[in-house]
Every structure is written in C-alpha cells, then in structure tokens.
Design a protein around this motif. Structure first.
Motif, PDB file in Angstrom:
ATOM      1  N   GLN A  87       0.818  -1.209   0.000  1.00 22.57           N
ATOM      2  CA  GLN A  87       0.000   0.000   0.000  1.00 22.57           C
ATOM      3  C   GLN A  87       0.853   1.261   0.000  1.00 22.57           C
ATOM      4  N   TYR A  88       1.953   1.256   0.739  1.00 25.42           N
ATOM      5  CA  TYR A  88       2.812   2.422   0.866  1.00 25.42           C
ATOM      6  C   TYR A  88       4.042   2.351  -0.046  1.00 25.42           C
ATOM      7  N   PHE A  89       4.006   1.454  -1.018  1.00 28.86           N
ATOM      8  CA  PHE A  89       5.166   1.218  -1.869  1.00 28.86           C
ATOM      9  C   PHE A  89       5.666   2.498  -2.537  1.00 28.86           C
ATOM     10  N   PHE A  90       4.778   3.233  -3.207  1.00 23.03           N
ATOM     11  CA  PHE A  90       5.203   4.404  -3.965  1.00 23.03           C
ATOM     12  C   PHE A  90       5.590   5.576  -3.066  1.00 23.03           C
ATOM     13  N   TYR A  91       5.289   5.483  -1.798  1.00 22.32           N
ATOM     14  CA  TYR A  91       5.739   6.468  -0.828  1.00 22.32           C
ATOM     15  C   TYR A  91       7.136   6.113  -0.312  1.00 22.32           C
ATOM     16  N   LYS A  92       7.402   4.821  -0.116  1.00 23.80           N
ATOM     17  CA  LYS A  92       8.661   4.369   0.479  1.00 23.80           C
ATOM     18  C   LYS A  92       9.749   4.060  -0.541  1.00 23.80           C
ATOM     19  N   TRP A  93       9.375   3.553  -1.702  1.00 24.35           N
ATOM     20  CA  TRP A  93      10.369   3.083  -2.657  1.00 24.35           C
ATOM     21  C   TRP A  93      11.335   4.155  -3.148  1.00 24.35           C
ATOM     22  N   PRO A  94      10.889   5.388  -3.475  1.00 23.93           N
ATOM     23  CA  PRO A  94      11.867   6.381  -3.952  1.00 23.93           C
ATOM     24  C   PRO A  94      13.013   6.622  -2.960  1.00 23.93           C
ATOM     25  N   ARG A  95      12.692   6.670  -1.679  1.00 30.40           N
ATOM     26  CA  ARG A  95      13.740   6.846  -0.674  1.00 30.40           C
ATOM     27  C   ARG A  95      14.653   5.625  -0.653  1.00 30.40           C
ATOM     28  N   ASN A  96      14.061   4.427  -0.711  1.00 31.36           N
ATOM     29  CA  ASN A  96      14.860   3.198  -0.677  1.00 31.36           C
ATOM     30  C   ASN A  96      15.774   3.070  -1.887  1.00 31.36           C
ATOM     31  N   VAL A  97      15.293   3.410  -3.059  1.00 30.81           N
ATOM     32  CA  VAL A  97      16.133   3.289  -4.250  1.00 30.81           C
ATOM     33  C   VAL A  97      17.245   4.336  -4.205  1.00 30.81           C
ATOM     34  N   ALA A  98      16.962   5.523  -3.697  1.00 34.36           N
ATOM     35  CA  ALA A  98      18.012   6.546  -3.570  1.00 34.36           C
ATOM     36  C   ALA A  98      19.097   6.092  -2.592  1.00 34.36           C
ATOM     37  N   ILE A  99      18.691   5.526  -1.477  1.00 37.19           N
ATOM     38  CA  ILE A  99      19.662   5.011  -0.501  1.00 37.19           C
ATOM     39  C   ILE A  99      20.453   3.859  -1.113  1.00 37.19           C
ATOM     40  N   SER A 100      19.776   2.989  -1.843  1.00 39.56           N
ATOM     41  CA  SER A 100      20.452   1.850  -2.486  1.00 39.56           C
ATOM     42  C   SER A 100      21.515   2.311  -3.472  1.00 39.56           C
ATOM     43  N   PHE A 101      21.181   3.277  -4.317  1.00 37.31           N
ATOM     44  CA  PHE A 101      22.161   3.788  -5.274  1.00 37.31           C
ATOM     45  C   PHE A 101      23.323   4.483  -4.569  1.00 37.31           C
ATOM     46  N   ALA A 102      23.020   5.219  -3.499  1.00 37.78           N
ATOM     47  CA  ALA A 102      24.083   5.909  -2.756  1.00 37.78           C
ATOM     48  C   ALA A 102      25.038   4.904  -2.119  1.00 37.78           C
ATOM     49  N   VAL A 103      24.498   3.872  -1.492  1.00 38.87           N
ATOM     50  CA  VAL A 103      25.343   2.838  -0.875  1.00 38.87           C
ATOM     51  C   VAL A 103      26.167   2.134  -1.937  1.00 38.87           C
ATOM     52  N   GLU A 104      25.552   1.828  -3.069  1.00 38.90           N
ATOM     53  CA  GLU A 104      26.268   1.157  -4.158  1.00 38.90           C
ATOM     54  C   GLU A 104      27.400   2.039  -4.693  1.00 38.90           C
ATOM     55  N   CYS A 105      27.124   3.330  -4.881  1.00 32.07           N
ATOM     56  CA  CYS A 105      28.131   4.244  -5.444  1.00 32.07           C
ATOM     57  C   CYS A 105      29.269   4.544  -4.485  1.00 32.07           C
ATOM     58  N   PHE A 106      28.944   4.783  -3.220  1.00 29.57           N
ATOM     59  CA  PHE A 106      29.951   5.280  -2.290  1.00 29.57           C
ATOM     60  C   PHE A 106      30.601   4.210  -1.420  1.00 29.57           C
ATOM     61  N   PHE A 107      29.987   3.024  -1.313  1.00 32.21           N
ATOM     62  CA  PHE A 107      30.550   1.989  -0.455  1.00 32.21           C
ATOM     63  C   PHE A 107      30.801   0.679  -1.197  1.00 32.21           C
ATOM     64  N   ALA A 108      29.758   0.084  -1.734  1.00 33.88           N
ATOM     65  CA  ALA A 108      29.873  -1.261  -2.300  1.00 33.88           C
ATOM     66  C   ALA A 108      30.826  -1.318  -3.489  1.00 33.88           C
ATOM     67  N   GLN A 109      30.652  -0.456  -4.477  1.00 31.51           N
ATOM     68  CA  GLN A 109      31.493  -0.506  -5.665  1.00 31.51           C
ATOM     69  C   GLN A 109      32.940  -0.117  -5.395  1.00 31.51           C
ATOM     70  N   PRO A 110      33.208   0.943  -4.636  1.00 30.48           N
ATOM     71  CA  PRO A 110      34.622   1.233  -4.349  1.00 30.48           C
ATOM     72  C   PRO A 110      35.324   0.101  -3.602  1.00 30.48           C
ATOM     73  N   ILE A 111      34.655  -0.511  -2.642  1.00 33.83           N
ATOM     74  CA  ILE A 111      35.248  -1.634  -1.920  1.00 33.83           C
ATOM     75  C   ILE A 111      35.477  -2.802  -2.870  1.00 33.83           C
ATOM     76  N   ALA A 112      34.482  -3.102  -3.702  1.00 40.52           N
ATOM     77  CA  ALA A 112      34.618  -4.203  -4.659  1.00 40.52           C
ATOM     78  C   ALA A 112      35.755  -3.947  -5.639  1.00 40.52           C
ATOM     79  N   ARG A 113      35.894  -2.712  -6.088  1.00 42.31           N
ATOM     80  CA  ARG A 113      36.978  -2.387  -7.026  1.00 42.31           C
ATOM     81  C   ARG A 113      38.342  -2.562  -6.381  1.00 42.31           C
ATOM     82  N   ILE A 114      38.479  -2.127  -5.135  1.00 45.13           N
ATOM     83  CA  ILE A 114      39.759  -2.278  -4.429  1.00 45.13           C
ATOM     84  C   ILE A 114      40.096  -3.750  -4.256  1.00 45.13           C
ATOM     85  N   VAL A 115      39.114  -4.536  -3.833  1.00 46.81           N
ATOM     86  CA  VAL A 115      39.344  -5.973  -3.626  1.00 46.81           C
ATOM     87  C   VAL A 115      39.724  -6.644  -4.938  1.00 46.81           C
TER      88      VAL A 115
END
Length: 150
Positions: A87-115
């Motif tokens: 029911q609240y998907f379209f209210y919650k999802w934009p925030r979740n996808v923004a957080i997901s992209f931020a984590v991927e860009c600033f944490f997950a991918q740089p760590i993966a690249r270094i490894v």
C-alpha cells in the motif's frame, strides 16, 4: 509499525534481523541476475564499452532489488506478511532506491573495485611478468629469477 523511532532498542532489533535480510539479499541477487541482464541488453548497445555494460547492469540490479526489498524487507522486519508495504510502496520506494544507489556508489562498488584490483594484481603480476619476459627473450624466467629481479 512501518516506521520506527531512532533508539537503542531499534538498533538492537535491527542487529537481530540483519542475518535474515542478508540471506534475502543474496537470494535476490541470484534471482535478479537474468532480469537485470535482459534490461541491460535493452539499454546498452552491443558495441558499447565494457564499463558501460557493467555500470548499467549494476544499476538495473540495484533498481530491481530495491523494488523487492522495499516489500520483503518490511515483511522480515515486521515478522509477518501484510499488505502494508504494498500500500505504501510508492511512498517508500523512492527513498529506498536513492539510498540503495548511494550505498552502491559510495561503499559497495569502491570496496569491490579495491578488492578486485588487489586480487588481480596479486595473481596477475606473476603471469604478466612471465608473459612479458617470454615475449622479449623467448623463454620465461623462473620464480626465483623474478623474485631476484625485484
């Protein structure tokens, strides 16, 4: 109980639920691999660079996983399946996808690249050195000769 206040009890509860969330994340990575590859093929041309393919594939995977985890993560956190996250998907999802992209860009991918860089560097130095040596001299050096040269 879709949103909780910031408190120590919430953080303790989150630490108890994280193993279930990570299990779900691993399963979703495996399940979204083919749909993300399909989306990537629709967006990127075959003659585009490897980096373009990887970047778009990562973005498609994060996009798909954020959709599923917005709903499934809520169910895991609440310990029951309800219609509320849908029911609240379209209210919650934009925030979740923004957080997901931020984590991927600033944490997950740089760590993966270094490894991956360090992994390839440690395994590739020996092979690259041998290949270059044999290309120039006609015969590869032994490990002792390579170590002595360093």
């Amino acid at each position: 109980m879709f949103e909780m206040e910031f408190s120590l009890s919430v953080w303790i509860y989150v630490l108890k639920v994280i193993p279930f969330i990570w299990t779900c994340v691993i399963a979703l990575v495996l399940l979204t691999y083919k749909p993300a590859a399909w989306l990537t093929e629709k967006i990127v041309a075959k003659n585009d660079s490897f980096k373009a393919h990887i970047t778009i594939n990562i973005m498609c995977t994060v996009f798909l996983m954020s959709i599923f985890l917005t709903i499934i993560g809520t169910w895991i956190g609440q310990h029951h399946i309800s219609i509320e996250p849908i029911q609240y998907f379209f209210y919650k999802w934009p925030r979740n996808v923004a957080i997901s992209f931020a984590v991927e860009c600033f944490f997950a991918q740089p760590i993966a690249r270094i490894v991956m860089y360090k992994l390839h560097k440690s395994k590739g130095v020996q092979k690259t050195t041998n290949a270059l040596e044999s290309a120039y001299t006609g015969h590869p050096k032994t490990r002792l000769e390579i170590q002595h040269d360093r």
